[in-house]
Each structure stands twice: as C-alpha cells, then as structure tokens.
Design a protein around this motif. Sequence first.
Motif, PDB file in Angstrom:
ATOM      1  N   LEU A  54       0.829  -1.201   0.000  1.00 54.03           N
ATOM      2  CA  LEU A  54       0.000   0.000   0.000  1.00 54.03           C
ATOM      3  C   LEU A  54       0.870   1.261   0.000  1.00 54.03           C
ATOM      4  O   LEU A  54       0.561   2.245  -0.690  1.00 54.03           O
ATOM      5  N   LEU A  55       1.955   1.252   0.790  1.00 51.81           N
ATOM      6  CA  LEU A  55       2.849   2.406   0.813  1.00 51.81           C
ATOM      7  C   LEU A  55       3.486   2.655  -0.554  1.00 51.81           C
ATOM      8  O   LEU A  55       3.597   3.805  -1.003  1.00 51.81           O
ATOM      9  N   LEU A  56       3.908   1.582  -1.215  1.00 54.61           N
ATOM     10  CA  LEU A  56       4.543   1.726  -2.515  1.00 54.61           C
ATOM     11  C   LEU A  56       3.569   2.275  -3.560  1.00 54.61           C
ATOM     12  O   LEU A  56       3.883   3.225  -4.286  1.00 54.61           O
ATOM     13  N   VAL A  57       2.372   1.683  -3.622  1.00 51.69           N
ATOM     14  CA  VAL A  57       1.391   2.138  -4.609  1.00 51.69           C
ATOM     15  C   VAL A  57       0.962   3.567  -4.301  1.00 51.69           C
ATOM     16  O   VAL A  57       0.817   4.399  -5.204  1.00 51.69           O
ATOM     17  N   MET A  58       0.767   3.870  -3.009  1.00 50.59           N
ATOM     18  CA  MET A  58       0.396   5.218  -2.610  1.00 50.59           C
ATOM     19  C   MET A  58       1.443   6.233  -3.063  1.00 50.59           C
ATOM     20  O   MET A  58       1.118   7.272  -3.661  1.00 50.59           O
ATOM     21  N   SER A  59       2.699   5.949  -2.790  1.00 50.48           N
ATOM     22  CA  SER A  59       3.761   6.908  -3.074  1.00 50.48           C
ATOM     23  C   SER A  59       4.028   7.033  -4.570  1.00 50.48           C
ATOM     24  O   SER A  59       4.232   8.143  -5.077  1.00 50.48           O
ATOM     25  N   VAL A  60       4.037   5.912  -5.293  1.00 51.28           N
ATOM     26  CA  VAL A  60       4.295   5.965  -6.732  1.00 51.28           C
ATOM     27  C   VAL A  60       3.168   6.706  -7.443  1.00 51.28           C
ATOM     28  O   VAL A  60       3.408   7.572  -8.295  1.00 51.28           O
ATOM     29  N   SER A  61       1.914   6.382  -7.098  1.00 51.33           N
ATOM     30  CA  SER A  61       0.784   7.062  -7.747  1.00 51.33           C
ATOM     31  C   SER A  61       0.767   8.543  -7.383  1.00 51.33           C
ATOM     32  O   SER A  61       0.493   9.394  -8.243  1.00 51.33           O
ATOM     33  N   ALA A  62       1.065   8.893  -6.113  1.00 53.14           N
ATOM     34  CA  ALA A  62       1.075  10.295  -5.706  1.00 53.14           C
ATOM     35  C   ALA A  62       2.180  11.068  -6.416  1.00 53.14           C
ATOM     36  O   ALA A  62       1.964  12.210  -6.861  1.00 53.14           O
ATOM     37  N   THR A  63       3.363  10.463  -6.535  1.00 57.45           N
ATOM     38  CA  THR A  63       4.481  11.141  -7.189  1.00 57.45           C
ATOM     39  C   THR A  63       4.201  11.344  -8.671  1.00 57.45           C
ATOM     40  O   THR A  63       4.441  12.426  -9.229  1.00 57.45           O
ATOM     41  N   ALA A  64       3.688  10.304  -9.337  1.00 61.07           N
ATOM     42  CA  ALA A  64       3.354  10.427 -10.751  1.00 61.07           C
ATOM     43  C   ALA A  64       2.249  11.466 -10.956  1.00 61.07           C
ATOM     44  O   ALA A  64       2.275  12.240 -11.923  1.00 61.07           O
ATOM     45  N   ALA A  65       1.278  11.491 -10.036  1.00 60.41           N
ATOM     46  CA  ALA A  65       0.203  12.485 -10.131  1.00 60.41           C
ATOM     47  C   ALA A  65       0.745  13.898  -9.952  1.00 60.41           C
ATOM     48  O   ALA A  65       0.309  14.833 -10.639  1.00 60.41           O
ATOM     49  N   GLN A  66       1.694  14.068  -9.023  1.00 59.90           N
ATOM     50  CA  GLN A  66       2.304  15.385  -8.830  1.00 59.90           C
ATOM     51  C   GLN A  66       3.031  15.848 -10.089  1.00 59.90           C
ATOM     52  O   GLN A  66       2.952  17.020 -10.467  1.00 59.90           O
ATOM     53  N   LEU A  67       3.737  14.923 -10.744  1.00 58.92           N
ATOM     54  CA  LEU A  67       4.423  15.270 -11.987  1.00 58.92           C
ATOM     55  C   LEU A  67       3.429  15.713 -13.053  1.00 58.92           C
ATOM     56  O   LEU A  67       3.629  16.730 -13.729  1.00 58.92           O
ATOM     57  N   ALA A  68       2.361  14.931 -13.208  1.00 57.42           N
ATOM     58  CA  ALA A  68       1.362  15.251 -14.224  1.00 57.42           C
ATOM     59  C   ALA A  68       0.674  16.578 -13.915  1.00 57.42           C
ATOM     60  O   ALA A  68       0.453  17.404 -14.809  1.00 57.42           O
ATOM     61  N   MET A  69       0.331  16.791 -12.632  1.00 55.58           N
ATOM     62  CA  MET A  69      -0.342  18.025 -12.253  1.00 55.58           C
ATOM     63  C   MET A  69       0.565  19.240 -12.448  1.00 55.58           C
ATOM     64  O   MET A  69       0.132  20.296 -12.939  1.00 55.58           O
ATOM     65  N   THR A  70       1.840  19.096 -12.064  1.00 56.13           N
ATOM     66  CA  THR A  70       2.788  20.195 -12.209  1.00 56.13           C
ATOM     67  C   THR A  70       2.948  20.585 -13.672  1.00 56.13           C
ATOM     68  O   THR A  70       2.961  21.766 -14.031  1.00 56.13           O
ATOM     69  N   ARG A  71       3.045  19.584 -14.544  1.00 61.64           N
ATOM     70  CA  ARG A  71       3.168  19.877 -15.972  1.00 61.64           C
ATOM     71  C   ARG A  71       1.891  20.518 -16.515  1.00 61.64           C
ATOM     72  O   ARG A  71       1.945  21.430 -17.339  1.00 61.64           O
ATOM     73  N   ALA A  72       0.756  20.022 -16.043  1.00 61.69           N
ATOM     74  CA  ALA A  72      -0.518  20.568 -16.518  1.00 61.69           C
ATOM     75  C   ALA A  72      -0.641  22.047 -16.168  1.00 61.69           C
ATOM     76  O   ALA A  72      -1.032  22.866 -17.006  1.00 61.69           O
ATOM     77  N   TYR A  73      -0.289  22.417 -14.937  1.00 62.17           N
ATOM     78  CA  TYR A  73      -0.403  23.815 -14.524  1.00 62.17           C
ATOM     79  C   TYR A  73       0.677  24.684 -15.163  1.00 62.17           C
ATOM     80  O   TYR A  73       0.483  25.885 -15.329  1.00 62.17           O
ATOM     81  N   ARG A  74       1.811  24.070 -15.518  1.00 59.54           N
ATOM     82  CA  ARG A  74       2.886  24.852 -16.135  1.00 59.54           C
ATOM     83  C   ARG A  74       2.598  25.129 -17.605  1.00 59.54           C
ATOM     84  O   ARG A  74       2.885  26.218 -18.109  1.00 59.54           O
ATOM     85  N   LEU A  75       2.031  24.159 -18.305  1.00 58.91           N
ATOM     86  CA  LEU A  75       1.880  24.277 -19.749  1.00 58.91           C
ATOM     87  C   LEU A  75       0.442  24.472 -20.209  1.00 58.91           C
ATOM     88  O   LEU A  75       0.211  24.994 -21.289  1.00 58.91           O
TER      89      LEU A  75
END
Length: 307
Positions: A213-234
């Motif tokens: 659960l920790l691994l899936v939580m952290s990987v999905s959260a990190t990938a989501a942060q990357l996607a969100m950051t790019r979305a707001y930047r571009l």
Amino acid sequence: MLLASFLFSIMAVCVKLASDYYSTAELVMYRGMIGMAIMFALARMQGGTLRTAYRWQHAWRGLVGVISLWLWFYSFTKLPLATAVTLNYMAPIWLAGIVLTAGWWRGEKRFEWGTVAAIIMSFIGVTVLLRPAAIHADQWVGGLAALASGFISAFAYMQVRRLGQLGEPEYRVVFYFSLACLGAGFLAQLGGSYPINDQATVWHGHGGTGVMLLLVMSVSATAAQLAMTRAYRLGNMLINSNLQYAGIVFSSIWGVLLWSDLLDWLGWLGIAIIISSGSAATFYNARATRRQSIPAAKPVSTPNREI
C-alpha cells in the motif's frame, strides 16, 4: 490533468486502506521518502540537477503542501472517500475567491458577482453534502479537515504554477515537496506533539500488505504530482481546474466498489453543486484575468481638417 486525477484517486484509496496499518504522520513520511527516491532517480536519468536558485519558493510550496496533504490524509480516516475528495477539490473555488479578493483590494480587478455567487453556491453544496444535523462529531472533524486542506492547497497550486513559470522542472518541484513531506512526517512522529494523529508516536511494523500500500500510494502520488505540475505549467488554467473534478468521479467509483459507499440523492446533489460552482468560479476568474491582461485601446487621433 486527467491522468493526475486518476492517480490521485488511487493514492486516496491506498491512504484510506493504509490508515489501518500506519499513523497519518507515518503515511506522510513514507510518501515523501519514496517520492524523493523516485525523483532523484528521474533527475539522474534525465541528466538534470536538484540544485535550485529558488529555495524560499520551494520552502513555501513545501509548507503549504505538507499541511494540506496532512489534513487530507487525516480526512480519509473519518469520511467516505468521495466526500473527502470532493471537499478537498474545492481548491479552485478558494483560488478564485483569493484572486478576486486580492485583485479587488488592490484595485486591479472589479468586483465579480458571478464569482461571489459561485462561492456561495459551493457552500450550499457543502451543507447539502455533509448535512450538519445528520453526521457524527468525528465526521465533523474530518469534514473541516478536508475543507481546510482544499483551502490551503489553493496556495500550493499558485506556488506550483509560479515555480513552473520560473522554469523549474517538474522533477525538482516534486522532489523538494517530497523532502518536506519526509521531514515533517519524521519530526512529527519523533516528537509526538501534533494535533491530528490517531495513533500517537507508535512506530508500526511492516507487513506485506502495508508495504504494498505504501509503494502504490507513493508511486501514484508522485506520478500524479508530476502530471499536475506539468498541466499547470503548460496547460490552460480553466481547463485544468475543470478536468481535475474527474477525480471525484474516480473516487466515487472506488468508494462504491471497495467500501459500498452508496451516497443518497442529497449527497450526489451536493457533489454536483460543488463541481458546478467550482467550474463557474474558475470561469469567472479566468475571464477577469483575460480582461485585465488586454490593454486598453488607445484613442485614434483624427487630424484637424478645415471644412
């Protein structure tokens, strides 16, 4: 933004499940630890560097981001998944209110009655969703935590966009946010004096289910942060803010499948009002911003003619 919304819904599921194994502080800490490792590896693969000239901007983003994340994680332990996600996703409404108030106070924007109406409607939606007379005391705490999380995350989104405009790559923004999560979670768990935590300073052992659960939580959260950051930047801010509401749909589906969280018609009505109000608030805010950015037309001078 659609990808980020889906991944955040997976993170929310894992947080709610993992709260049976770990305290809120531990979840924040492990989320930061694994996120940092992923971002460090990504930076090395891309030949990038983690050095930054914007330490204070990252520090502010980390502070507001950690507080928001902490409150959101806590709300999952008290509320149905769709309810916690919906209340947190009021961030665009808060953002529109902050921008409107700040611009009006400085005399840079005129008063937008449409935005005010959308904000008022959103709180009607919150009342319909939570129904104060029908919820338990502990759910009240969870509801307030989710609302506060959404309000504080509005400042985090503003800072994410600011860092993107300064040219900071996504991996660097997410790395320092993960560092803030690791530090805050570890210090809180070590010190044991923080207001919102159900399991005090107990360090919980690891089992196969907990680690997964920790691994899936952290990987999905990190990938989501990357996607969100790019979305707001571009991307377009109006489109991004509206697309993120897909996360409520995803979380509602997960809630029904895993916990049988079947909301009644009033609950769905409250969610619909909040989504509609958020879309309207973002629209009026974007329209006011565009109006402000268009320079006033210069009067055309007409040469004097003798008639």
